[in-house]
Every structure is written in C-alpha cells, then in structure tokens.
Design an enzyme around this catalytic site. Structure first.
Site, PDB file in Angstrom:
ATOM      1  N   ARG A 192       0.847  -1.278  -0.004  1.00 17.60           N
ATOM      2  CA  ARG A 192      -0.145  -0.134  -0.029  1.00 17.60           C
ATOM      3  C   ARG A 192       0.960   1.014   0.125  1.00 17.60           C
ATOM      4  O   ARG A 192       2.013   1.232   0.572  1.00 17.60           O
ATOM      5  CB  ARG A 192      -0.916   0.078   1.364  1.00 17.60           C
ATOM      6  CG  ARG A 192      -2.189  -0.888   1.115  1.00 17.60           C
ATOM      7  CD  ARG A 192      -3.043  -0.909   2.346  1.00 17.60           C
ATOM      8  NE  ARG A 192      -2.401  -1.375   3.449  1.00 17.60           N
ATOM      9  CZ  ARG A 192      -1.493  -0.738   4.602  1.00 17.60           C
ATOM     10  NH1 ARG A 192      -1.796   0.633   4.421  1.00 17.60           N
ATOM     11  NH2 ARG A 192      -1.162  -1.418   5.506  1.00 17.60           N
ATOM     12  N   TYR A 238      -1.428  -3.536  -6.854  1.00 17.17           N
ATOM     13  CA  TYR A 238      -1.219  -4.199  -5.662  1.00 17.17           C
ATOM     14  C   TYR A 238      -2.735  -4.042  -4.696  1.00 17.17           C
ATOM     15  O   TYR A 238      -3.416  -3.110  -4.796  1.00 17.17           O
ATOM     16  CB  TYR A 238      -0.089  -3.456  -4.607  1.00 17.17           C
ATOM     17  CG  TYR A 238      -0.350  -3.978  -3.220  1.00 17.17           C
ATOM     18  CD1 TYR A 238       0.343  -5.257  -3.252  1.00 17.17           C
ATOM     19  CD2 TYR A 238      -0.976  -3.392  -2.107  1.00 17.17           C
ATOM     20  CE1 TYR A 238       0.027  -5.985  -1.672  1.00 17.17           C
ATOM     21  CE2 TYR A 238      -0.968  -4.025  -0.951  1.00 17.17           C
ATOM     22  CZ  TYR A 238      -0.287  -5.267  -0.594  1.00 17.17           C
ATOM     23  OH  TYR A 238      -0.509  -5.784   0.467  1.00 17.17           O
ATOM     24  N   LYS A 291      -9.595  -2.222   1.672  1.00 16.32           N
ATOM     25  CA  LYS A 291      -9.437  -1.171   2.409  1.00 16.32           C
ATOM     26  C   LYS A 291     -10.058   0.216   1.963  1.00 16.32           C
ATOM     27  O   LYS A 291     -10.425   0.794   3.099  1.00 16.32           O
ATOM     28  CB  LYS A 291      -7.814  -0.848   2.353  1.00 16.32           C
ATOM     29  CG  LYS A 291      -6.950  -2.287   2.937  1.00 16.32           C
ATOM     30  CD  LYS A 291      -7.144  -2.842   4.034  1.00 16.32           C
ATOM     31  CE  LYS A 291      -6.159  -3.449   4.898  1.00 16.32           C
ATOM     32  NZ  LYS A 291      -6.315  -4.125   6.077  1.00 16.32           N
ATOM     33  N   HIS A 318     -10.778  -2.219  11.619  1.00 15.53           N
ATOM     34  CA  HIS A 318      -9.704  -3.276  11.092  1.00 15.53           C
ATOM     35  C   HIS A 318      -9.422  -4.334  12.182  1.00 15.53           C
ATOM     36  O   HIS A 318      -8.523  -4.342  12.957  1.00 15.53           O
ATOM     37  CB  HIS A 318      -8.388  -2.203  10.883  1.00 15.53           C
ATOM     38  CG  HIS A 318      -7.140  -2.917  10.365  1.00 15.53           C
ATOM     39  ND1 HIS A 318      -6.053  -2.450  10.403  1.00 15.53           N
ATOM     40  CD2 HIS A 318      -7.324  -3.825   9.343  1.00 15.53           C
ATOM     41  CE1 HIS A 318      -5.093  -3.001   9.554  1.00 15.53           C
ATOM     42  NE2 HIS A 318      -5.880  -4.082   8.776  1.00 15.53           N
ATOM     43  N   SER A 369      -1.279  -3.912  10.387  1.00 12.15           N
ATOM     44  CA  SER A 369      -0.880  -4.679   9.439  1.00 12.15           C
ATOM     45  C   SER A 369       0.188  -5.709   9.681  1.00 12.15           C
ATOM     46  O   SER A 369       1.321  -5.116  10.298  1.00 12.15           O
ATOM     47  CB  SER A 369      -0.476  -3.883   8.138  1.00 12.15           C
ATOM     48  OG  SER A 369      -1.608  -2.993   7.905  1.00 12.15           O
ATOM     49  N   CYS A 385       0.912  -7.920  11.996  1.00 14.88           N
ATOM     50  CA  CYS A 385       1.004  -8.488  13.313  1.00 14.88           C
ATOM     51  C   CYS A 385       0.400  -9.713  13.801  1.00 14.88           C
ATOM     52  O   CYS A 385       0.163 -10.042  14.821  1.00 14.88           O
ATOM     53  CB  CYS A 385       0.485  -7.109  14.108  1.00 14.88           C
ATOM     54  SG  CYS A 385       1.651  -5.706  14.205  1.00 14.88           S
ATOM     55  N   ASP A 416      -9.583  -9.876   9.130  1.00 11.41           N
ATOM     56  CA  ASP A 416      -9.233  -8.416   8.640  1.00 11.41           C
ATOM     57  C   ASP A 416      -9.919  -7.165   9.074  1.00 11.41           C
ATOM     58  O   ASP A 416      -9.598  -6.336   9.516  1.00 11.41           O
ATOM     59  CB  ASP A 416      -8.579  -8.332   7.124  1.00 11.41           C
ATOM     60  CG  ASP A 416      -7.559  -7.043   6.914  1.00 11.41           C
ATOM     61  OD1 ASP A 416      -6.718  -6.826   7.887  1.00 11.41           O
ATOM     62  OD2 ASP A 416      -7.717  -6.228   5.814  1.00 11.41           O
ATOM     63  N   ARG A 451       1.714 -12.354  -0.670  1.00 14.41           N
ATOM     64  CA  ARG A 451       0.571 -12.466  -0.171  1.00 14.41           C
ATOM     65  C   ARG A 451      -0.451 -13.775  -0.719  1.00 14.41           C
ATOM     66  O   ARG A 451       0.205 -14.511  -1.851  1.00 14.41           O
ATOM     67  CB  ARG A 451      -0.437 -11.546  -0.450  1.00 14.41           C
ATOM     68  CG  ARG A 451      -0.253  -9.986  -0.070  1.00 14.41           C
ATOM     69  CD  ARG A 451      -0.576  -9.818   1.375  1.00 14.41           C
ATOM     70  NE  ARG A 451      -0.145  -8.635   2.034  1.00 14.41           N
ATOM     71  CZ  ARG A 451      -0.754  -7.965   3.014  1.00 14.41           C
ATOM     72  NH1 ARG A 451      -1.988  -8.549   3.541  1.00 14.41           N
ATOM     73  NH2 ARG A 451      -0.364  -7.020   3.639  1.00 14.41           N
TER      74      ARG A 451
END
Ligand code: OXD
Ligand code: MN
Length: 579
Positions: A69, A197, A206, A226, A248, A250, A275, A364
């Site tokens: 991002r 992406y 998002k 989130h 993000s 974690c 998420d 990913r």
C-alpha cells in the site's frame, strides 16, 4: 448489463473517459473465472503452480515498484480539510477529481474494462453494503471473486436497493509518479490509478470496507474496523466471539485461526474473519459483528505448519499467490515456510542465497475463507455474531504488558486511541519504527480521528451491554532480543483469561493502566516459561508508563480542539493514577 440507471450511466461515462476496447460485466460464474485464468496464463499475468501439489493455484508477479500500500499517495477528499483530519492526506475533491481523471483519460485503450458488482458481507444481511468496481485488471477480478460476494447476486441486490459505492480502478502505466488512491466519502466513491497491488486495487477491501465504510458508519451509527473476528468454543459448547485490532502484518490471520495447545482439549477456535469487522448495536444492546469479506488476503512469509497449520491446510488448492518464490518443482515458497528450498525468487530470478529474500516480505495469498479448516458457519449469519470482548494490540518490544483489561468503555477507547506499533512491510516506508496507530486504523480511517474517537465514545450512551475492552502485546523481547512469549497457538491462554474476565471467573490485579492477570490466573501449564519472565510480562513499569503517557498526550494534543473531552479525561485519570 443493468436496470439501475445510475450504474448504467456511470459505466458509460467511465467508458467514454477511459476508452476500453470492450466492456465485460462480471457474473462471478465458474466459466467466467476459468476463461479469465486462461487469458491471464496466456498474457503472463498468472503462472500456473504445480498442479499435483497445488491444483488450481496460480502465481502473480507484481511490478517490483508496486508491492505494498502507498500511504503517501492515498487521499481522503472531503469538502473541508478538517473533516479528513491530521491522520489523512487531503486534497479538495474538485482538484482530486481533475488530477486523477486526467490519468484515467484513455487509460484502458486496447484493454477490457471489467464491471464488478460486489457485496461486502453476507448477501442477505441488512448490515452488508454493495459496491461496483470498474477495473482493467483481470487479476483484480480474480481476487475480488475470492475476497467478496461478487457477480450476479450482488448486482441483483444493487438493483433492488439502488445504492452502491462507486470504485474506479486502472493499473494505468504502473508508474509510481502517476499513482493515486483517492477517496470521496461524501460521494461514496473511490478512484485508484497506477497500482495493481491488493490494498490499492481490490477496492472492496481497505478503500470501501474501511475508509468509505468508516465514514458512512459514523453517520449511520455503526463501526467499520480493522479487526479479526473469532469464536472461542469451550468444552461445554459455549462460544464467545472476540474482535481484535492489530496493525498490518502483526498476526491477525494467525490469531483468527489459532489451534489451541494440547492442554486445551475440547476447546475450539472458529474463524469469522481475519481483517475487517463491521459492528452494529443489536436490539439487545450488544455489538453484533459481520465480516464484510469472503476471503483472506494474507501475508505469506512466516506462515508455517508451526505458526498457522490451518492456513497451510487451506493453501494447497484454489489460491492465488502474489510475489512469493517458487521451488524447483514449482510449488509456492516463502521465508519461514519451514520446508523445501526456493529455486526462483519473487521477481522470477534464479534464487541465490545472500541476494535478498526469495519471497517479498509483503507477499500474499488470496483464498476463500470457506477453505479454512476453522471456518465458522456464522460468517454467513445475516445478523452477525455478538461480540463479548474487543482486543487492541500492537508490536511493542518493551513496556506494554502481555495483556490488560480496561476498566470501562471510555478507558478502552483511550487505550485504542493510544495504540502504537513498530511498522512492518505491509506499507512502503521504513520498517521497525514505532508509530501511533489508533485502533490499527491509522491508514484506514476515512475521517478525522478526533471525530472517530467521539463516535466510539458515543456508544456508551446507547448501551450498557458493550463488550469489555482489552489490550495485548505478543511481541515483548528480553535484553538479548528474544521473544518472551511463545505466541501463536499459546495466545489461546490469553484468550481464555479474557473470556474468563468477561464471565467474571478469572482473577486480576488492578494497576494504574488496567487489570492484569494474577500470577496463577493465566494458564501456563506445559509452557516453558519461568516465573521471572511471566512476572516481567505482566509488570506495569510506572516510570516507563509515565513517559508513555506523556508521549500519548502529545500525540492526542495534535488533534487540537476537536479532541473529545472524554479522551482528555481518561488520559488525565491514568496520568494521575501513575503519579
Ligand atoms: C492488509 C493490511 O493487507 O492491513 O490487510 O495491509
Ligand atoms: Mn489489514
């Protein structure tokens, strides 16, 4: 096509601006997907992986300058700058439209323009919201098909309701100089150009489900967060649902599908989402949550049989991998996988040890949530699941205890607003520096954080059955730099304590920052951890916290006049208790 006139007119308007060769309305059918995959295999957008070990799995390699991002190119374009807040980059809507429309001019020449109707949330849920993404990327279509309820049923709902979020995307020329992700929350629209992406291009995620939805949630009285959602079932068959916010990369995906350690015979973790979480007050005064997504767009590196066996089990079929390495026999490979060797790196070069990672650190996988062995059928429940506890967490090497419970909703909101974490590879920029990331929403809140905290605080006026709020930190390190807590499956021990607190059955000691477990209320049976380490993990270091509170005060102060009184009050109360 469609009977919705607004949608029809918008598609025509976009087509005349971007000049595609053809327009394709996505139905979401298997045949449509197979045809897209066939085309992408031909164009090199996708590479087939080993069909024996990974049937129906494909690899996509991004442009090397387009792998995360881009927060510095992401804008929230409200009419008034103050409404976007210091937490967002802002541009006046008119200027933003003009700037980005110039980049869309003729951008789809020679390409197919895909129109993707999608629904965020169970298709028949009153809490779900629809959108339409227009894109020139077939990779985006294939990902949106996994990540959302995409195609004909979503279009039918849009035609019934008449409402949808407009998302326009083109990969443009992939140049970072001509890349922007613009949000127009007052118009319920998004424009994104120059990136393929995930977080920049899969606009349901998002852009819609967090930035636009958070703005919409404020005016409609709900929360777009989130957060992962999991259900914890006890051997007695009682299930408690928990929503947890972490920045993000974690470990939200790992926590969402955790497998309890052996001593937890009869316990089960059910995955509702990893998420994003939309929460509404139910008539019973509890917060009810849905996962607006239908799949995972998870970070691959570090995923192994040991850290997340459930993830590994769902990744051997029907998955898209982005920017991972491959083995000599063409299986996906990443650092921390714990098996085999890479032969090619994420850019398709022969892998040479010492020449950087084989998989990009933000590589990913995209896979349907239904493939997760811990998948909860409740992920389809139209009314969502009732949340017993909200957990905030960050990546903090020092100071922040393993877990603490906040004494009230307002205190929990302050703790969420004060969250901080060391940065990761999910966004471009320096990795490993501590930054404030309130509610893990720093990159995702579609309006001024000060107003957002006020919105959170306001729930206490509407209900006295709100979830308890906790804070956790799995990432404490000792003086030699070793993690002090094993994490992963053993985080179940902390979850058990949290649920115990919700049921008033687990003990705690009060400290100025909140309640921490008593030495014997956290189950550490069969765990290789000494009493000293455990005591350190639960210790509240007064001097350290005084300094932290000062920094938090400075950070909150940067929101000026708009900072809610309730936040200032809670900050003062903790500071006084620490003095
Ligand atoms: C994500 C992120 O992709 O938070 O989920 O960056
Ligand atoms: Mn995320």
């Amino acid at each position: 096509m469609t009977t919705n006139m607004a949608l029809k007119a918008w598609v025509e308007e976009v087509a005349s601006l971007t000049q595609p060769e053809t327009i394709h309305w996505c139905t979401g059918s298997d045949a449509e997907n197979q045809e897209l995959v066939r085309q992408m295999l031909g164009s090199g957008d996708l590479i087939a992986l080993n069909t024996e070990t990974h049937p129906n799995c494909y690899l996509h390699r991004s442009d090397p300058s387009d792998v995360a991002r881009v927060e510095h190119l992401t804008f929230v374009c409200t009419s008034a700058e103050a409404d976007a807040g210091p937490n967002n980059h802002w541009m006046p809507p008119q200027e933003a439209h003009a700037k980005i429309d110039a980049l869309f001019e003729g951008a789809m020449r020679g390409r197919t323009m895909y129109v993707i109707p999608y629904c965020m949330g169970p298709i028949d849920s009153p809490l779900a919201r629809c959108g339409v993404e227009i894109t020139d990327s077939p990779y985006v279509v294939a990902n949106m098909r996994i990540m959302t309820r995409m195609g004909s049923p979503a279009l039918a709902r849009i035609e019934r309701e008449g409402q949808f979020v407009k998302g326009l995307h083109s990969i443009g020329d992939l140049s970072p100089e001509r890349r922007y992700i613009m949000h127009f929350p007052e118009e319920l629209s998004i424009k994104s150009v120059g990136s393929g992406y995930g977080g920049n291009a899969l606009l349901g995620k998002k852009c819609h489900a967090l930035r636009i939805a958070s703005h919409q949630a404020r005016s409609e009285g709900w929360l777009a967060e989130h957060m992962l959602i999991l259900g914890l079932e006890s051997p007695q068959g009682e299930t408690h649902y928990v929503a947890a916010a972490f920045p993000s990369a974690c470990g939200k995906t790992n926590l969402a599908m955790l497998i309890p350690p052996e001593i937890y015979q009869g316990w089960k973790v059910w995955t509702v989402g990893d998420d994003i979480c939309w929460m509404n007050l139910g008539e019973d005064g509890r917060l009810w949550a849905i996962n607006p997504e239908a799949g995972f767009f998870g970070v691959a590196p570090g995923t192994s049989k040991k850290t997340n066996p459930n993830a590994l089990a769902m990744l051997d079929r029907d998955a898209i991998f982005t920017n991972v390495g491959v083995t000599a026999d063409n299986q996906p490979w990443w650092e921390g996988l714990g098996r085999d060797e890479p032969a090619k790196d994420w850019q398709g070069r022969d892998y040479v040890k010492g020449n950087g990672a084989a998989a990009h650190p933000n590589s990913r996988f995209t896979v349907s949530i239904k493939q997760c062995p811990a998948y909860s059928e409740q992920a389809e429940a139209p009314q969502g699941v009732p949340i017993s506890a909200i957990i905030f967490g960050g990546r903090r090497e020092s100071l922040v205890p393993l877990v603490f419970e906040t004494e009230s909703w307002a205190r929990g909101v302050l703790v969420g607003a004060s969250m901080a974490s060391e940065t990761t590879a999910a966004a471009t920029g320096q990795v490993g520096v501590v930054r404030r990331d309130p509610m893990a929403m720093k990159p995702f809140c579609g309006y001024n954080f000060a107003d957002y905290w006020q919105h959170w605080l306001s729930f206490a006026e509407k209900s006295d059955r709100l979830p308890k709020i906790f804070h956790v930190n799995w990432f404490r390190k000792d003086s030699e730099g070793r993690f002090m807590w094993p994490g992963f499956g053993d985080n179940m021990r902390v979850l058990e304590w949290i649920i115990g607190r919700c049921k008033s059955s687990a003990d705690a000691v009060a400290t100025p920052i909140g309640n921490v477990p008593t030495a014997d209320s956290l189950n550490v049976d069969n765990l290789d951890i000494d009493a000293g380490t455990l005591a350190e993990l639960l210790r509240v270091d007064r001097a350290g916290w005084q300094a932290e509170l000062e920094q938090i005060g400075e950070y909150l102060g940067s929101y000026g006049e708009r900072l809610p009184e309730g936040i200032k009050q809670e900050h003062r109360r903790i500071s006084d208790a620490l003095a």
